[in-house]
Design a protein around this motif. Structure first.
Motif, PDB file in Angstrom:
ATOM      1  N   ASP A   1      39.290  35.620  38.508  1.00 22.30           N
ATOM      2  CA  ASP A   1      38.663  36.932  38.502  1.00 22.30           C
ATOM      3  C   ASP A   1      38.629  37.522  39.909  1.00 22.30           C
ATOM      4  OD1 ASP A   1      38.293  36.587  35.828  1.00 22.30           O
ATOM      5  OD2 ASP A   1      36.142  36.197  35.932  1.00 22.30           O
ATOM      6  N   GLY A   2      39.146  38.738  40.034  1.00 18.72           N
ATOM      7  CA  GLY A   2      39.157  39.417  41.320  1.00 18.72           C
ATOM      8  C   GLY A   2      40.206  38.905  42.286  1.00 18.72           C
ATOM      9  N   LYS A   3      41.144  38.087  41.797  1.00 16.47           N
ATOM     10  CA  LYS A   3      42.142  37.491  42.684  1.00 16.47           C
ATOM     11  C   LYS A   3      43.557  37.880  42.264  1.00 16.47           C
ATOM     12  CE  LYS A   3      39.152  33.545  43.639  1.00 16.47           C
ATOM     13  NZ  LYS A   3      38.930  32.090  43.469  1.00 16.47           N
ATOM     14  N   ARG A   4      44.481  37.689  43.198  1.00 13.64           N
ATOM     15  CA  ARG A   4      45.900  37.914  42.935  1.00 13.64           C
ATOM     16  C   ARG A   4      46.484  36.665  42.279  1.00 13.64           C
ATOM     17  NH1 ARG A   4      48.589  37.812  47.311  1.00 13.64           N
ATOM     18  NH2 ARG A   4      46.913  36.895  48.536  1.00 13.64           N
ATOM     19  N   ALA A   5      47.460  36.852  41.384  1.00 10.06           N
ATOM     20  CA  ALA A   5      48.015  35.696  40.675  1.00 10.06           C
ATOM     21  C   ALA A   5      49.365  36.044  40.078  1.00 10.06           C
ATOM     22  CB  ALA A   5      47.053  35.241  39.572  1.00 10.06           C
TER      23      ALA A   5
END
Length: 377
Positions: free
Chosen positions: A173-177
Motif C-alpha cells: 500500500d502506497g508503494k511502487r511495485a
C-alpha cells in the motif's frame, strides 16, 4: 419438429460463440513489440542496492516461504539455488505446514522447516523473506507470517505473482511495485499500489517485487551484490551463465497477443497426445537448471516434465535441498527422456530447452513458453 428447432438453436449458439471468439481473437494485438529495453541509470542502480542492504545481520538469514500445495516451481527453487551457491547468506526453504511442498507446474521438494519451526529457531526473524507465486494468494497463514516478518524488520521480496501475495498482506500500500505481465491488471486493482513499467525489479521502503518467473535470476544476483559486492555477484553470474542482471526490462514486449492465445487454444485441443517427459533425478543435480527445464516443458500445454529415480527417497540437490521423484523407475523411454541439459549453467539450460521445444512443437510454442516465463529471446 421440436428436435429440428433444438438442433437449429444449438447450431445458432455454436455459431454465436464462434463469432464472439473470432472477434475476441481479432481484437487482440499481433506479435509483441520488439526492441531494446531502456537503460538503467547508475544512480537508480545504486539506490536499489542501498535499499537491499542487509537490515540486521552481517551474514543475512534468508527465508523462502511457500504453501505446501502449489507454489511456483522456479520462483521457489531458483532464488534458493543461486543464493545457496553464492554462500553469502544462510538460506532456508520453508512451508506453512509440515510435509513436502508440491510445486507447480512441476517438481516436489522437502523444505528445510515449517514457519513454526523457523520462528522457534529464529525469534528475531529473517533479514529477507522471498515470496513466490502461490495458487492461493490469500492463504491466511502465509499472509500473517509474512506480515509478522516485515514487522520484525525483514525485507520482503515478492517474486513474479508473489507480488499479489505481498499486496494481499497489505505491504504494498502506497508503494511502487511490479509483477508478471499477466497479473499487472490484478495489481492495479489495488488503488494504493503504483505500478512501475519497464523494470524487472522494483524496491520501495522494505519491499521488493519482480516481473515474471525468470526475473528471480537477476533479482538473486542483485541481492548478492547488495550483500557481498559486485565481484561476488559477477562470479555467480558467470557460474549461472548470465551476462547482465540489472533491472532493465521492456514491459510492452510481454503481453496477451493473438499468437499467444491461438497457441494456447491449439495446444490445449491436442489433449489426446500429451507427453510425459522424464528427467533423471540424481544426487547433486542443479536445482536451478532443473527448475527452469521442468517449468518450461510443463508450460507447453503439450507436455509435462516428470522426475524419476530408482528409489522413492529424496535426492539432494547441488544446494542440499531434498527433491522427491515423481516416479520410481530405473529408466524412461528414450523418445520421452529429456536431453541432459541439467548439467548446463541455468541460463544456457533454459536457452537450450527453448530450442528443444521449438524443434519438438514448433517456434510458436517456444515463444508461448518464453512469454509465460517472461524470458527475453
Amino acid at each position: 419438429m421440436s428436435w429440428r428447432i433444438l438442433a437449429w438453436s444449438g447450431l445458432g449458439c455454436v455459431a454465436l460463440l464462434l463469432a464472439i471468439g473470432g472477434a475476441w481473437l481479432f481484437l487482440l494485438p499481433g506479435s509483441p513489440v520488439r526492441g531494446t529495453a531502456p537503460a538503467i541509470s547508475r544512480e537508480e542502480s545504486e539506490a536499489t542496492l542501498a535499499a537491499l542492504k542487509p537490515p540486521k545481520r552481517q551474514r543475512p538469514l534468508i527465508a523462502i516461504v511457500g504453501i505446501n500445495d502449489m507454489s511456483e516451481t522456479t520462483d521457489y527453487l531458483m532464488p534458493y539455488g543461486i543464493l545457496a551457491r553464492a554462500d553469502v547468506a544462510d538460506v532456508l526453504t520453508l512451508a506453512t505446514q509440515p510435509g513436502p511442498v508440491t510445486l507447480y507446474p512441476a517438481l516436489k521438494v522437502q523444505p528445510h522447516a515449517t514457519i513454526a519451526q523457523f520462528d522457534a529457531a529464529h525469534p528475531d526473524g529473517a533479514d529477507y523473506v522471498i515470496v513466490p507465486a502461490m495458487t492461493r494468494e490469500d492463504d491466511a497463514v502465509a499472509l500473517e507470517w509474512i506480515k509478522a516478518q516485515a514487522a520484525k524488520g525483514a525485507i520482503i521480496i515478492g517474486v513474479c505473482v508473489g507480488a499479489k501475495v505481498v499486496a494481499n498482506a497489505g505491504l504494498l500500500d502506497g508503494k511502487r511495485a511490479t509483477t508478471h505481465w499477466y497479473s499487472v491488471r490484478d495489481l492495479q486493482k489495488h488503488s494504493a499500489i503504483r505500478y512501475v513499467a519497464d523494470r524487472r525489479l522494483v524496491v520501495d521502503r522494505g519491499v521488493a517485487t519482480t516481473t515474471g518467473i525468470t526475473a528471480s535470476m537477476p533479482m538473486a544476483l542483485t541481492l548478492i551484490e547488495a550483500i557481498a559486492g559486485r565481484a561476488k555477484a559477477e562470479a555467480v553470474a558467470r557460474d549461472i551463465g548470465l551476462a547482465e542482471w540489472d533491472a532493465r526490462h521492456r514491459s510492452d514486449a510481454f503481453r496477451f497477443t493473438r499468437p499467444f492465445a491461438l497457441t494456447a487454444i491449439a495446444n490445449t485441443l491436442a489433449f489426446w497426445s500429451p507427453e510425459q517427459l522424464g528427467i533423471a533425478l540424481t544426487p547433486g543435480i542443479d536445482e536451478v537448471s532443473l527448475a527452469l527445464i521442468a517449468d518450461a516443458w510443463s508450460r507447453t500445454y503439450r507436455s509435462r516434465a516428470l522426475t524419476f529415480a530408482a528409489t522413492a527417497d529424496a535426492q539432494p540437490s547441488r544446494g542440499g535441498l531434498g527433491i522427491l521423484p515423481d516416479r520410481v523407475a530405473a529408466d524412461w523411454p528414450a523418445k520421452h527422456t529429456l536431453p541432459a541439459t541439467v548439467a548446463l549453467p541455468p541460463a544456457k539450460a533454459l536457452d537450450q530447452t527453448l530450442v528443444a521445444i521449438d524443434a519438438r512443437y514448433g517456434p510458436r510454442t517456444a515463444d508461448f513458453v518464453a512469454m509465460q516465463l517472461e524470458y527475453p529471446r
